[in-house]
Design a protein around this motif. Structure first.
Motif, PDB file in Angstrom:
ATOM      1  N   ILE A   1       0.834  -1.206   0.000  1.00  0.00           N
ATOM      2  CA  ILE A   1       0.000   0.000   0.000  1.00  0.00           C
ATOM      3  C   ILE A   1       0.866   1.252   0.000  1.00  0.00           C
ATOM      4  O   ILE A   1       0.585   2.225  -0.709  1.00  0.00           O
ATOM      5  N   LEU A   2       1.936   1.230   0.786  1.00  0.00           N
ATOM      6  CA  LEU A   2       2.804   2.404   0.901  1.00  0.00           C
ATOM      7  C   LEU A   2       3.572   2.683  -0.379  1.00  0.00           C
ATOM      8  O   LEU A   2       3.882   3.838  -0.684  1.00  0.00           O
ATOM      9  N   THR A   3       3.911   1.654  -1.137  1.00  0.00           N
ATOM     10  CA  THR A   3       4.761   1.837  -2.313  1.00  0.00           C
ATOM     11  C   THR A   3       3.984   2.079  -3.601  1.00  0.00           C
ATOM     12  O   THR A   3       4.595   2.343  -4.637  1.00  0.00           O
ATOM     13  N   ARG A   4       2.654   2.021  -3.548  1.00  0.00           N
ATOM     14  CA  ARG A   4       1.858   2.338  -4.732  1.00  0.00           C
ATOM     15  C   ARG A   4       1.781   3.858  -4.882  1.00  0.00           C
ATOM     16  O   ARG A   4       1.092   4.537  -4.123  1.00  0.00           O
ATOM     17  N   ALA A   5       2.495   4.377  -5.860  1.00  0.00           N
ATOM     18  CA  ALA A   5       2.571   5.832  -6.038  1.00  0.00           C
ATOM     19  C   ALA A   5       1.195   6.438  -6.313  1.00  0.00           C
ATOM     20  O   ALA A   5       0.905   7.558  -5.880  1.00  0.00           O
ATOM     21  N   ASP A   6       0.325   5.710  -7.019  1.00  0.00           N
ATOM     22  CA  ASP A   6      -0.991   6.257  -7.360  1.00  0.00           C
ATOM     23  C   ASP A   6      -1.963   6.201  -6.182  1.00  0.00           C
ATOM     24  O   ASP A   6      -3.092   6.691  -6.291  1.00  0.00           O
ATOM     25  N   TRP A   7      -1.534   5.616  -5.062  1.00  0.00           N
ATOM     26  CA  TRP A   7      -2.378   5.592  -3.869  1.00  0.00           C
ATOM     27  C   TRP A   7      -1.939   6.618  -2.836  1.00  0.00           C
ATOM     28  O   TRP A   7      -2.473   6.663  -1.728  1.00  0.00           O
ATOM     29  N   GLN A   8      -0.981   7.448  -3.168  1.00  0.00           N
ATOM     30  CA  GLN A   8      -0.535   8.469  -2.233  1.00  0.00           C
ATOM     31  C   GLN A   8      -1.651   9.495  -1.994  1.00  0.00           C
ATOM     32  O   GLN A   8      -2.492   9.732  -2.869  1.00  0.00           O
ATOM     33  N   ARG A   9      -1.601  10.096  -0.821  1.00  0.00           N
ATOM     34  CA  ARG A   9      -2.582  11.133  -0.486  1.00  0.00           C
ATOM     35  C   ARG A   9      -2.311  12.353  -1.348  1.00  0.00           C
ATOM     36  O   ARG A   9      -1.215  12.918  -1.311  1.00  0.00           O
ATOM     37  N   PRO A  10      -3.267  12.795  -2.162  1.00  0.00           N
ATOM     38  CA  PRO A  10      -3.030  13.958  -3.030  1.00  0.00           C
ATOM     39  C   PRO A  10      -2.887  15.237  -2.213  1.00  0.00           C
ATOM     40  O   PRO A  10      -3.552  15.394  -1.182  1.00  0.00           O
ATOM     41  N   PRO A  11      -2.018  16.157  -2.634  1.00  0.00           N
ATOM     42  CA  PRO A  11      -1.848  17.410  -1.889  1.00  0.00           C
ATOM     43  C   PRO A  11      -3.111  18.259  -1.948  1.00  0.00           C
ATOM     44  O   PRO A  11      -3.789  18.317  -2.969  1.00  0.00           O
ATOM     45  N   GLN A  12      -3.417  18.901  -0.835  1.00  0.00           N
ATOM     46  CA  GLN A  12      -4.563  19.789  -0.795  1.00  0.00           C
ATOM     47  C   GLN A  12      -4.168  21.176  -1.279  1.00  0.00           C
ATOM     48  O   GLN A  12      -3.002  21.443  -1.563  1.00  0.00           O
ATOM     49  N   ALA A  13      -5.153  22.056  -1.365  1.00  0.00           N
ATOM     50  CA  ALA A  13      -4.928  23.363  -1.973  1.00  0.00           C
ATOM     51  C   ALA A  13      -3.838  24.152  -1.254  1.00  0.00           C
ATOM     52  O   ALA A  13      -2.955  24.739  -1.890  1.00  0.00           O
ATOM     53  N   GLU A  14      -3.856  24.144   0.094  1.00  0.00           N
ATOM     54  CA  GLU A  14      -2.866  24.932   0.830  1.00  0.00           C
ATOM     55  C   GLU A  14      -1.462  24.347   0.668  1.00  0.00           C
ATOM     56  O   GLU A  14      -0.477  25.073   0.640  1.00  0.00           O
ATOM     57  N   GLU A  15      -1.378  23.009   0.541  1.00  0.00           N
ATOM     58  CA  GLU A  15      -0.084  22.378   0.336  1.00  0.00           C
ATOM     59  C   GLU A  15       0.469  22.728  -1.042  1.00  0.00           C
ATOM     60  O   GLU A  15       1.668  22.976  -1.201  1.00  0.00           O
ATOM     61  N   GLN A  16      -0.392  22.744  -2.051  1.00  0.00           N
ATOM     62  CA  GLN A  16       0.050  23.097  -3.393  1.00  0.00           C
ATOM     63  C   GLN A  16       0.516  24.549  -3.442  1.00  0.00           C
ATOM     64  O   GLN A  16       1.500  24.862  -4.110  1.00  0.00           O
ATOM     65  N   ALA A  17      -0.187  25.428  -2.706  1.00  0.00           N
ATOM     66  CA  ALA A  17       0.220  26.833  -2.678  1.00  0.00           C
ATOM     67  C   ALA A  17       1.595  26.985  -2.038  1.00  0.00           C
ATOM     68  O   ALA A  17       2.456  27.714  -2.545  1.00  0.00           O
ATOM     69  N   LEU A  18       1.831  26.279  -0.936  1.00  0.00           N
ATOM     70  CA  LEU A  18       3.143  26.330  -0.281  1.00  0.00           C
ATOM     71  C   LEU A  18       4.224  25.768  -1.182  1.00  0.00           C
ATOM     72  O   LEU A  18       5.342  26.285  -1.247  1.00  0.00           O
ATOM     73  N   SER A  19       3.886  24.689  -1.898  1.00  0.00           N
ATOM     74  CA  SER A  19       4.858  24.087  -2.805  1.00  0.00           C
ATOM     75  C   SER A  19       5.240  25.042  -3.921  1.00  0.00           C
ATOM     76  O   SER A  19       6.408  25.167  -4.296  1.00  0.00           O
ATOM     77  N   MET A  20       4.252  25.770  -4.457  1.00  0.00           N
ATOM     78  CA  MET A  20       4.522  26.733  -5.522  1.00  0.00           C
ATOM     79  C   MET A  20       5.361  27.890  -5.000  1.00  0.00           C
ATOM     80  O   MET A  20       6.269  28.385  -5.671  1.00  0.00           O
ATOM     81  N   ASP A  21       5.078  28.335  -3.768  1.00  0.00           N
ATOM     82  CA  ASP A  21       5.873  29.405  -3.169  1.00  0.00           C
ATOM     83  C   ASP A  21       7.316  28.961  -2.991  1.00  0.00           C
ATOM     84  O   ASP A  21       8.253  29.718  -3.230  1.00  0.00           O
ATOM     85  N   PHE A  22       7.506  27.716  -2.557  1.00  0.00           N
ATOM     86  CA  PHE A  22       8.857  27.175  -2.370  1.00  0.00           C
ATOM     87  C   PHE A  22       9.586  27.114  -3.715  1.00  0.00           C
ATOM     88  O   PHE A  22      10.763  27.471  -3.832  1.00  0.00           O
ATOM     89  N   LYS A  23       8.875  26.685  -4.756  1.00  0.00           N
ATOM     90  CA  LYS A  23       9.487  26.601  -6.079  1.00  0.00           C
ATOM     91  C   LYS A  23       9.855  27.991  -6.586  1.00  0.00           C
ATOM     92  O   LYS A  23      10.900  28.193  -7.220  1.00  0.00           O
ATOM     93  N   THR A  24       9.013  28.958  -6.298  1.00  0.00           N
ATOM     94  CA  THR A  24       9.295  30.326  -6.716  1.00  0.00           C
ATOM     95  C   THR A  24      10.564  30.854  -6.049  1.00  0.00           C
ATOM     96  O   THR A  24      11.412  31.485  -6.684  1.00  0.00           O
ATOM     97  N   LEU A  25      10.710  30.563  -4.747  1.00  0.00           N
ATOM     98  CA  LEU A  25      11.869  31.040  -4.004  1.00  0.00           C
ATOM     99  C   LEU A  25      13.157  30.354  -4.447  1.00  0.00           C
ATOM    100  O   LEU A  25      14.222  30.969  -4.487  1.00  0.00           O
ATOM    101  N   THR A  26      13.090  29.059  -4.778  1.00  0.00           N
ATOM    102  CA  THR A  26      14.290  28.282  -5.047  1.00  0.00           C
ATOM    103  C   THR A  26      14.674  28.269  -6.531  1.00  0.00           C
ATOM    104  O   THR A  26      15.849  28.175  -6.884  1.00  0.00           O
ATOM    105  N   GLU A  27      13.637  28.358  -7.434  1.00  0.00           N
ATOM    106  CA  GLU A  27      13.930  28.216  -8.861  1.00  0.00           C
ATOM    107  C   GLU A  27      13.601  29.481  -9.649  1.00  0.00           C
ATOM    108  O   GLU A  27      13.895  29.565 -10.828  1.00  0.00           O
TER     109      GLU A  27
END
Length: 252
Positions: free
Chosen positions: A219-245
């Protein structure tokens, strides 16, 4: 009324595998209790039966509860991330406390009987697993539950946290199998090869332990069964990408 939260669909086969893992895990706990009750005299904190507290606590804590803690992010796919983190951490706390009781029981039993401590491969692996498990929880708590750790730092550490979590779980299952075999050889000796009922039951228990570990890891190794990121997580991820890249959040 329009909601900003997007509900993630659950993969069709995931609930079946989760149900299978729980069936196997509960059966392992029940069979451990049955083995100790039918063939080892039961469980007590004082006297000769104190040792039996050890295998039961280790199976409940470092096998069943640890496995369920790892599955939290697969099962609770749409709950708030903070709630899921707290549940994940609490299950690990309960597992640690129960495992600690099991360690105290076996060391107390050895002291009362005058037996040597920490000479077998099982005992070495057991102490290693417990120490690693405690450190994993402590570092995970510091990074993911205590306010203050930055999002970039959490993002960099998360893959290591996931890897070590799965590795420690795998080591826990292997250590339990070593302990089960050691107990059978100690109590049955040459009678083990005569297919005594206790040996057969314990062998089945070992197979179920391995099966529970295998299903949880699958169950843990099935990539398509991972918990999808929620809206706030995606926003933080985009902010991190903006700062680093240097990318713009709206560039993709």
């Amino acid at each position: 009324m329009e909601s900003g939260a997007r509900v993630a669909s659950t993969p069709g086969a995931l609930p079946c595998y989760v149900a299978l893992s729980q069936l196997l895990g509960l059966t392992v706990v029940a069979m451990t209790g049955a083995w100790l009750g039918l063939y080892r005299g039961g469980i007590a904190w004082e006297g000769a039966l104190q040792f039996n507290v050890h295998p039961l606590c280790m199976v409940i804590g470092l096998i069943f509860l640890q496995g369920d803690a790892l599955l939290v992010y697969r099962v609770f796919r749409n709950e708030a991330k903070r709630t899921t983190k707290v549940l994940h951490g609490l299950l690990h706390v309960f597992a640690l406390i129960i495992a600690l009781v099991g360690l105290v029981a076996v060391f107390g039993y050895h002291k009362r009987k005058g037996y040597a401590d920490l000479y077998s491969l099982h005992s070495w692996c057991g102490i290693l697993v417990f120490v690693l498990y405690f450190l994993q929880w402590l570092v995970g708590f510091s990074f993911f539950l205590v306010p203050g750790a930055s999002f970039p730092l959490r993002s960099r550490y998360r893959p290591q946290h996931i890897f070590f979590g799965a590795t420690i779980f795998l080591l826990s299952v292997g250590t339990a199998l070593l302990g089960l075999k050691e107990a059978l050889l100690f109590h049955l000796g040459a009678k083990y090869s005569a297919f005594k009922p206790e040996g057969v039951l314990a062998n089945v228990l070992g197979l179920l332990l391995a099966g529970f570990g295998a299903v949880v890891l699958y169950i843990l190794t099935r990539a398509d069964w991972q918990r999808p990121p929620q809206a706030e997580e995606q926003a933080l991820s985009m902010d991190f990408k903006t700062l680093t890249e240097g990318d713009s959040p709206g560039s993709q």
